[in-house]
Write an enzyme that holds these catalytic residues in place. Structure first.
Site, PDB file in Angstrom:
ATOM      1  N   GLU A  16      -5.120   1.356   2.657  1.00  0.00           N
ATOM      2  CA  GLU A  16      -4.954   0.157   3.481  1.00  0.00           C
ATOM      3  C   GLU A  16      -5.141   0.490   4.955  1.00  0.00           C
ATOM      4  O   GLU A  16      -5.745  -0.256   5.714  1.00  0.00           O
ATOM      5  CB  GLU A  16      -3.562  -0.454   3.259  1.00  0.00           C
ATOM      6  CG  GLU A  16      -3.380  -1.839   3.881  1.00  0.00           C
ATOM      7  CD  GLU A  16      -2.925  -1.835   5.345  1.00  0.00           C
ATOM      8  OE1 GLU A  16      -3.009  -2.866   5.995  1.00  0.00           O
ATOM      9  OE2 GLU A  16      -2.490  -0.774   5.834  1.00  0.00           O
ATOM     10  N   GLU A  17      -4.607   1.642   5.350  1.00  0.00           N
ATOM     11  CA  GLU A  17      -4.578   1.989   6.783  1.00  0.00           C
ATOM     12  C   GLU A  17      -5.956   2.367   7.324  1.00  0.00           C
ATOM     13  O   GLU A  17      -6.122   2.521   8.528  1.00  0.00           O
ATOM     14  CB  GLU A  17      -3.591   3.148   7.022  1.00  0.00           C
ATOM     15  CG  GLU A  17      -2.140   2.827   6.648  1.00  0.00           C
ATOM     16  CD  GLU A  17      -1.470   1.873   7.627  1.00  0.00           C
ATOM     17  OE1 GLU A  17      -2.136   1.375   8.546  1.00  0.00           O
ATOM     18  OE2 GLU A  17      -0.269   1.610   7.438  1.00  0.00           O
ATOM     19  N   HIS A  47       3.965   3.155  12.142  1.00  0.00           N
ATOM     20  CA  HIS A  47       3.065   4.138  12.773  1.00  0.00           C
ATOM     21  C   HIS A  47       3.739   4.977  13.859  1.00  0.00           C
ATOM     22  O   HIS A  47       3.075   5.761  14.525  1.00  0.00           O
ATOM     23  CB  HIS A  47       1.808   3.464  13.365  1.00  0.00           C
ATOM     24  CG  HIS A  47       1.028   2.647  12.383  1.00  0.00           C
ATOM     25  ND1 HIS A  47      -0.219   2.134  12.648  1.00  0.00           N
ATOM     26  CD2 HIS A  47       1.308   2.249  11.113  1.00  0.00           C
ATOM     27  CE1 HIS A  47      -0.657   1.447  11.584  1.00  0.00           C
ATOM     28  NE2 HIS A  47       0.263   1.510  10.652  1.00  0.00           N
ATOM     29  N   ASP A 100       6.514   1.038   6.851  1.00  0.00           N
ATOM     30  CA  ASP A 100       5.118   0.629   6.562  1.00  0.00           C
ATOM     31  C   ASP A 100       4.536   1.534   5.487  1.00  0.00           C
ATOM     32  O   ASP A 100       3.848   2.487   5.810  1.00  0.00           O
ATOM     33  CB  ASP A 100       4.299   0.686   7.857  1.00  0.00           C
ATOM     34  CG  ASP A 100       2.901   0.147   7.688  1.00  0.00           C
ATOM     35  OD1 ASP A 100       2.618  -0.482   6.655  1.00  0.00           O
ATOM     36  OD2 ASP A 100       2.083   0.378   8.584  1.00  0.00           O
ATOM     37  N   ASP A 157      -0.460   4.292   0.935  1.00  0.00           N
ATOM     38  CA  ASP A 157      -0.922   5.262   1.942  1.00  0.00           C
ATOM     39  C   ASP A 157      -0.161   5.054   3.249  1.00  0.00           C
ATOM     40  O   ASP A 157       0.404   3.980   3.502  1.00  0.00           O
ATOM     41  CB  ASP A 157      -2.446   5.194   2.162  1.00  0.00           C
ATOM     42  CG  ASP A 157      -2.929   3.863   2.733  1.00  0.00           C
ATOM     43  OD1 ASP A 157      -2.459   2.811   2.263  1.00  0.00           O
ATOM     44  OD2 ASP A 157      -3.766   3.877   3.653  1.00  0.00           O
ATOM     45  N   GLU A 185       4.321  -6.266   3.824  1.00  0.00           N
ATOM     46  CA  GLU A 185       4.249  -5.574   5.116  1.00  0.00           C
ATOM     47  C   GLU A 185       5.490  -5.929   5.936  1.00  0.00           C
ATOM     48  O   GLU A 185       6.032  -7.026   5.805  1.00  0.00           O
ATOM     49  CB  GLU A 185       2.997  -6.004   5.891  1.00  0.00           C
ATOM     50  CG  GLU A 185       1.690  -5.496   5.319  1.00  0.00           C
ATOM     51  CD  GLU A 185       1.390  -4.048   5.707  1.00  0.00           C
ATOM     52  OE1 GLU A 185       2.150  -3.453   6.508  1.00  0.00           O
ATOM     53  OE2 GLU A 185       0.402  -3.505   5.175  1.00  0.00           O
ATOM     54  N   HIS A 245       0.853  -1.190   0.000  1.00  0.00           N
ATOM     55  CA  HIS A 245       0.000   0.000   0.000  1.00  0.00           C
ATOM     56  C   HIS A 245       0.884   1.233   0.000  1.00  0.00           C
ATOM     57  O   HIS A 245       1.974   1.219   0.593  1.00  0.00           O
ATOM     58  CB  HIS A 245      -0.966   0.000   1.188  1.00  0.00           C
ATOM     59  CG  HIS A 245      -0.327  -0.023   2.548  1.00  0.00           C
ATOM     60  ND1 HIS A 245       0.100   1.117   3.188  1.00  0.00           N
ATOM     61  CD2 HIS A 245      -0.047  -1.044   3.399  1.00  0.00           C
ATOM     62  CE1 HIS A 245       0.601   0.795   4.362  1.00  0.00           C
ATOM     63  NE2 HIS A 245       0.545  -0.515   4.522  1.00  0.00           N
TER      64      HIS A 245
END
Ligand code: ZN
Length: 398
Positions: A149-150, A371, A117, A87, A177, A85
């Site tokens: 995705e998030e 994150h 990530d 995003d 991931e 992903h």
């Protein structure tokens, strides 16, 4: 000092520098999920076009976000997809020591939002495209790059539905991931919902004339707690996961404004993270039935408009790849890892699996970095990722 990392004496010549340059470009696009990703996807589309590779875009309903799908190698046979992903999660309220959208190198690490990530993996895949092309692949490598995705894996659902319309689609998917390049064969699925309780406001001295939405909402949470206790005690259990049972969790409870007012509204957000074989939809149905048959009738006796409403979010299916599946064997061979794990967090892999493609998780970087403020990925992880991808190309060229 070897800038490519001491643990990696012989990286493919010049390859890591290509990945790092690509990562610098990707990090500079602020693709926080709430933003459009079209500038980033457009950049990748143009890059691939420069290598003679056509990309297929699919969009979200607003047209401001896109997935990208491309095939390197023969287009008439199914191959292995590399999925990531583009995003990233917000940086709001996080203490970053420098601009999160400018890649920063220090001590063998690359800092920036999304480095772990999971723009690091995406950058490695893109930087390896010239090598993939030069290898003369007999089976193709596909790229599956997604949005959102998030915030619920919306892009992967749209992409999987689009792939189903193509004459040839990937046979296997490697979701990159961050797993420190260890194969992850399975993860839990998620069923989640927002519950809204509608009561009737009143003075706290006369609760009999009002309907207390906060206290009714507390009964909803109490039922969740009972479900959790039962699942821990009675199962189903799957010892391959930690924890080995389906978890029941409430993350938001909003209600009430003053002690002397009966609250007329409550909102609860909750989720079940279920082991792959467990039908968590049945848990949600059981909770709804309890609300409808036990909690609502006494509320309606006071106030006919009283209600407990459930708004379910899109489900995220669990992922479960058999130990002996060819994709598990392939990724074990590419990484040299004997062990293959299972994790509690979700990925887009479950969506690809549900759509009929075998899926596994394996990517560079540490999930613990995802994150966080000052998110980073080790340069050595990117070098190892390039080697992993080069081995994959060798396999598909054989
Ligand atoms: Zn991710």
């Amino acid at each position: 000092m070897n800038r490519l990392g001491m643990s990696d004496p012989s990286p493919p010549a010049g390859a890591a520098s290509g990945t790092i340059a690509m990562l610098e470009r990707l990090v500079a696009f602020d693709t926080t999920s709430r933003n459009s990703n079209l500038a980033c996807i457009g950049f990748i589309r143009d890059y691939l076009a420069g290598h003679g590779i056509a990309a297929r875009l699919t969009h979200d309903p607003t047209g401001t976000k896109a997935n990208l799908y491309a095939t390197i190698g023969p287009e008439d046979v199914p191959g292995v997809a590399l999925s990531g992903h583009v995003d990233v999660v917000p940086v709001d309220g996080q203490a970053w020591s420098a601009d999160p959208f400018r890649l920063r190198r220090a001590n063998g690490r690359l800092y920036g939002r999304g480095t772990a990530d999971m723009k690091g993996f995406v950058a490695a895949c893109l930087a390896m495209v010239p090598l993939f092309k030069a290898r003369g692949l007999k089976r193709p490598i596909h790229l599956c790059l997604t949005y959102d995705e998030e915030v619920g894996c919306h892009g992967a659902r749209v992409l999987a539905a689009d792939l189903a319309t193509l004459p040839v689609r990937p046979e296997m998917v490697i979701v990159g991931e961050p797993s420190s390049l260890k194969p992850i064969l399975g993860h839990k699925g998620k069923v989640s919902a927002t519950c809204r309780v509608i009561g009737l406001a009143g003075h706290s001295s006369r609760p009999d004339r009002a309907v207390n939405a906060l206290q009714a909402g507390a009964e909803v949470v109490a039922f969740l707690n009972r479900q959790q206790a039962r699942l821990i005690a009675e199962g189903p259990h799957d010892a391959r996961f930690d924890p080995p049972w389906t978890s029941c969790h409430a993350g938001i409870f909003r209600s009430g404004s003053a002690l002397n007012i009966v609250p007329h509204e409550a909102e609860i957000a909750f989720e079940y993270r279920h082991i792959p074989a467990h039908d968590a939809g049945a848990l949600l149905a059981e909770l709804r039935r309890h609300a409808e048959t036990v909690l609502v009738p006494p509320m309606r006796a006071v106030h006919p408009q009283a209600a407990i409403l459930f708004d379910e979010r899109p489900r995220l299916p669990g992922m479960d790849l058999a130990e002996g599946h060819p994709l598990a064997d392939l990724v074990r061979a590419l990484t040299g890892a004997n062990e293959a794990g299972r994790v509690a967090y979700g990925t887009e892999g479950g969506i690809f699996q549900e759509a009929g493609m075998a899926a596994i998780v394996c990517g560079p970087g540490d999930i613990a970095q995802a994150h966080t403020p000052d998110e980073w990925i080790a340069e050595s992880e990117l070098v190892a990722c390039e080697r992993f991808l080069a081995r994959l190309a060798d396999r598909l060229a054989a």
